[in-house]
Design a protein around this motif. Structure first.
Motif, PDB file in Angstrom:
ATOM      1  N   LYS A  34      -6.876  -6.634   0.735  1.00 50.32           N
ATOM      2  CA  LYS A  34      -7.259  -5.757   1.839  1.00 50.32           C
ATOM      3  C   LYS A  34      -8.692  -5.331   1.599  1.00 50.32           C
ATOM      4  N   ARG A  53      -9.321  -4.390  -2.205  1.00 55.08           N
ATOM      5  CA  ARG A  53      -8.119  -4.327  -3.039  1.00 55.08           C
ATOM      6  C   ARG A  53      -7.502  -5.714  -3.150  1.00 55.08           C
ATOM      7  N   ILE A  59      -0.084  -5.002  -0.546  1.00 52.01           N
ATOM      8  CA  ILE A  59      -0.896  -3.798  -0.708  1.00 52.01           C
ATOM      9  C   ILE A  59      -0.606  -2.829   0.441  1.00 52.01           C
ATOM     10  N   SER A  60      -0.430  -1.561   0.149  1.00 51.88           N
ATOM     11  CA  SER A  60      -0.150  -0.581   1.212  1.00 51.88           C
ATOM     12  C   SER A  60      -1.434  -0.128   1.893  1.00 51.88           C
ATOM     13  N   SER A  61      -2.175   0.741   1.231  1.00 54.42           N
ATOM     14  CA  SER A  61      -3.305   1.404   1.872  1.00 54.42           C
ATOM     15  C   SER A  61      -4.550   0.522   1.902  1.00 54.42           C
ATOM     16  N   ASP A  62      -5.303   0.597   3.016  1.00 57.63           N
ATOM     17  CA  ASP A  62      -6.591  -0.092   3.080  1.00 57.63           C
ATOM     18  C   ASP A  62      -7.628   0.653   2.246  1.00 57.63           C
ATOM     19  N   LEU A  63      -7.380   1.946   2.014  1.00 61.90           N
ATOM     20  CA  LEU A  63      -8.320   2.758   1.231  1.00 61.90           C
ATOM     21  C   LEU A  63      -7.822   2.928  -0.194  1.00 61.90           C
ATOM     22  N   ILE A  64      -8.739   2.882  -1.134  1.00 61.11           N
ATOM     23  CA  ILE A  64      -8.408   3.090  -2.542  1.00 61.11           C
ATOM     24  C   ILE A  64      -8.279   4.592  -2.789  1.00 61.11           C
ATOM     25  N   PRO A  65      -7.177   5.038  -3.410  1.00 62.78           N
ATOM     26  CA  PRO A  65      -7.073   6.473  -3.707  1.00 62.78           C
ATOM     27  C   PRO A  65      -8.151   6.881  -4.709  1.00 62.78           C
TER      28      PRO A  65
ATOM     29  N   ASN B 246       1.125   3.440   5.424  1.00 63.43           N
ATOM     30  CA  ASN B 246       0.525   2.844   4.215  1.00 63.43           C
ATOM     31  C   ASN B 246       0.125   3.913   3.201  1.00 63.43           C
ATOM     32  N   TYR B 247      -0.428   5.024   3.721  1.00 64.30           N
ATOM     33  CA  TYR B 247      -0.866   6.084   2.817  1.00 64.30           C
ATOM     34  C   TYR B 247       0.335   6.747   2.161  1.00 64.30           C
ATOM     35  N   GLU B 250       1.533   4.168  -0.487  1.00 68.32           N
ATOM     36  CA  GLU B 250       0.584   4.081  -1.598  1.00 68.32           C
ATOM     37  C   GLU B 250       0.955   5.075  -2.703  1.00 68.32           C
ATOM     38  N   PRO B 324      -4.967   8.212   1.149  1.00 67.98           N
ATOM     39  CA  PRO B 324      -3.806   8.348   0.244  1.00 67.98           C
ATOM     40  C   PRO B 324      -3.784   9.695  -0.473  1.00 67.98           C
TER      41      PRO B 324
END
Lengths: 193, 538
Positions: A34, A53, A59-65, B246-247, B250, B324
């Protein structure tokens, strides 16, 4: 395996070509991918980043925590520091040392480089000079990617394959000079890590 | 079936192409632009004569899409969220007329305003129009919703709103495609009066729309895009819409999620599933990107009196994009951070490019306005809005497409002198011409600067419908030719530019000044270079 990368730079510096090459390399390995990009107004000379990612699982989120990035890969030194809250403990900061100065309050470059050196795991290189040495100033982005390759769970050959595919339409000479740039970046990291 | 690496926007375009569209209509706007660009670049679209030229604005795009649907073919209309305001008249009424060929309207919202004037939530428009709505969780669903949306639209004879947000629009992932469907043949609507919204017919059509509500809600209950995932820990139930799922997930990469989760991707929201959650759980957390649309609705759904938490009570922030970490906070998870941003890191706001013609135009304008004082320049939406920032501080407004000319008119009507509007070439044809006619019809003393760079610059250099036509348009609507002034904005022409501006500022009527120089970002565009030579603009 999972690798989270923050790609950083200034709009117009071409971090998306790095992203595209990593993406190709990941696909070559049948990995999930992603990659979130910045388009639009912020592209005009502003701070830009791309969240990339790669994983062998979906992979879930497009944004990295925050606090979870394995690598910050920056083509500009001050920009490398902007995303430190995203770097995980033990993650690597890999950055170009050539500043892109388009604001009048840009800090002293020595202070920026000193701040980078405070990071335990950092690689800082003058990718522009290295690219010039191999006769292709425009390949400094690929030098930077090369410098980050040792921190991926992807083989170096896969990155070379990624370069071949991304530059396929530009001919053998361009492919070769970029593979040379990729290797020069990797060699710098191998010697200095 | 093949696997492609696509942006969310591109996935929608590919879904529409595979779903059998005959045309796509749009005006560029971040984050929606790449949908149409993908179709424009597609060989398949070229070979199959699929329409993909840009429209002059979102309203004309919406109307053209509705016309293609009238003719029995499938069409897609794309815009950014604020573009839906421009298209709203046609959009809302398209739910009353209904459709013939399938019609999907894509609206791309921009929470956190990465590249926008507000963060309005298009789902309000979907509810307002009372039509089915789709909101994908990822790039694969974005593809499938565009593909499946045409069946949904044709089944209920209604347009379908496909709502995405920036993060999905501009994020890339692998997408598996489905079988290519053929385009529809031309066919007339079965009812030849349904598109005639005379009050007597509109009243009938509206009743049809109302009677359709139960069936489109039933479709949501059955939809593959809505999923109730049961869980043992009913102290908390969680409802997510679109990418918010998704968040949530995550935060459960390495732990089990025991709460029931309702994942919503198709609207109207599935009432039965929502009520099941409200009944069974002690408390319900709503996680949605954008405004608290579902959260507010749920408060009206209440049968069980279950507390509902989310953006309205501060469990999640009321504004801005989700991520997230915000969702982790809402779930009571702690985030431990190792690094902080060093103090020496300075903000780097976007700015006009080195060598941009807008810069020279602003330098001249600032000088010409010295005798009048600051605070009298109304601007518009485009790269030149960045003239509001230092060192230029050259403009005082940016509200909506075309508002520069009309706000300048209002200020001049109020008695302000030396009033200036600054608008780009593409924004001028989008929504500036009508305002110019207002000015001309009253000979309002305004100086209108149409900063012409031959392109729609901010969104990445798309075609400008104004190319080679600006003087003709201005003269055609009644601006006196003596007060249409053109120059090339370059440092060396500064004296001439300032002089022209001063003269027109003094003129007691409508002036149009056209600083004209190609956008530096488009120098490699071969098609544009040819056009400029043919139009004698090079």
């Amino acid at each position: 395996m999972k690798t989270d990368i923050i790609l950083a730079g200034v709009g117009g510096q071409g971090i998306l070509s790095i992203a595209a090459t990593i993406g190709m390399s990941a696909l070559h390995n049948n990995l999930h991918l992603k990659q979130a990009e910045v388009h639009g107004m912020s592209q005009r000379g502003g701070a830009v980043q791309s969240n990339m990612r790669i994983s062998d699982k979906p992979i879930s989120s497009d944004l990295i925590p925050m606090g979870e990035a394995d690598i910050i890969l920056s083509v500009e030194p001050m920009e490398s520091l902007r995303y430190l809250p995203y770097l995980k403990k033990g993650g690597w900061l890999v950055t170009n040392t050539t500043p892109f100065i388009n604001i009048n309050n840009y800090p002293e470059i020595e202070e920026v480089l000193a701040e980078i050196k405070k990071q335990k795991n950092h690689i800082s290189l003058d990718a522009d000079s290295i690219a010039a040495e191999i006769g292709s100033k425009r390949s400094s982005n690929i030098v930077m990617l090369g410098a980050a390759t040792p921190f991926f769970d992807i083989s170096f050959e896969s990155f070379e394959e990624g370069i071949r595919q991304i530059f396929a339409r530009k001919g053998e000479d361009i492919i070769n000079v970029n593979i040379q740039a990729l290797r020069a970046g990797r060699d710098f990291t191998e010697k200095n890590r | 079936m093949q696997k492609l690496l696509l942006l969310g926007d591109e996935a929608i375009a590919q879904g529409a192409l595979d779903g059998g569209i005959s045309g796509i209509y749009a005006y560029p706007g971040t984050p929606s632009t790449e949908i149409t660009e993908y179709v424009q670049a597609s060989n398949f679209a070229k070979e199959n004569n699929i329409h993909s030229d840009w429209s002059v604005n979102e309203k004309t795009a919406m109307e053209a899409g509705l016309g293609m649907s009238y003719a029995g073919k499938r069409a897609m209309v794309c815009m950014k969220h604020v573009g839906l305001n421009v298209a709203a008249d046609a959009f809302i009424n398209s739910s009353i007329t209904g459709v013939n060929g399938g019609l999907i309207v894509v609206s791309a919202d921009d929470p956190s305003m990465h590249s926008s004037q507000n963060e309005q939530d298009s789902r309000f428009y979907g509810n307002f129009a009372m039509i089915p709505m789709l909101e994908p969780v990822n790039q694969q669903e974005a593809y499938e919703m565009a593909y499946y949306g045409y069946e949904l639209s044709e089944k209920y004879k209604l347009p379908v709103l496909l709502r995405i947000t920036t993060r999905l629009a501009h994020s890339r992932a692998g997408v598996e495609t489905l079988e290519q469907k053929p385009q529809n043949d031309i066919s007339l609507p079965s009812n030849l009066t349904q598109f005639v919204l005379l009050p007597s017919i509109a009243r009938k059509q509206y009743k049809i729309l109302l009677s359709n509500q139960a069936s489109i809600e039933a479709a949501s209950e059955e939809s593959i895009f809505n999923k109730y995932i049961d869980g043992s820990d009913k102290k908390l139930g969680i409802i997510t819409t679109g990418i918010a799922y998704n968040y949530l997930m995550e935060n459960f990469q390495d732990k089990e999620l025991k709460h029931p989760v309702l994942k919503i991707g198709q609207y109207p929201i599935p009432r039965k599933q929502v009520n099941k959650m409200l009944k069974e759980c002690d408390k319900v957390l709503v996680i949605e990107e954008g405004y608290p649309v579902v959260e507010e609705m749920l408060k009206g759904y209440q049968e069980a009196g279950t507390p509902i938490i989310g953006r309205l009570d501060g469990t999640l922030p009321r504004d801005g994009e989700l991520n997230p970490n915000l969702v982790a906070n809402a779930l009571g998870f702690e985030t431990v951070l190792d690094g902080t941003i060093p103090e020496l890191v300075k903000n780097r706001p976007p700015s006009m490019c080195v060598g941009c013609g807008h810069i020279d135009a602003y330098n001249a304008l600032n000088e010409a306005l010295i005798p009048y004082g600051v605070g009298r320049v109304f601007s518009d939406i485009g790269c030149y809005t960045l003239g509001a920032l230092p060192p230029y501080n050259a403009v005082n407004s940016c509200v909506d497409m075309g508002a520069s000319i009309t706000m300048a008119k209002g200020a001049a009507d109020a008695g302000m002198i030396g009033v200036v509007a600054v608008i780009g070439d593409s924004t001028f044809t989008h929504s500036g011409i009508t305002g110019l006619i207002d000015c001309v019809s009253e000979n309002t003393p305004v100086t209108i600067i149409i900063s012409d760079n031959f392109t729609t610059g901010m969104t990445g250099g798309q075609d400008s419908k104004a190319l080679g036509k600006i003087e003709d348009i201005c003269e055609g609507v009644g601006v006196h030719p003596d007060h249409i002034r053109v120059f090339k904005p370059l440092k060396k022409n500064m004296e001439e530019m300032v002089q022209i501006m001063k003269e027109e500022l003094e003129y007691n009527g409508v002036s149009v000044i056209i600083p004209r120089r190609q956008c530096v970002q488009t120098m490699k565009n071969k098609k544009l270079a040819e056009q400029l030579i043919n139009l004698n603009l090079k």
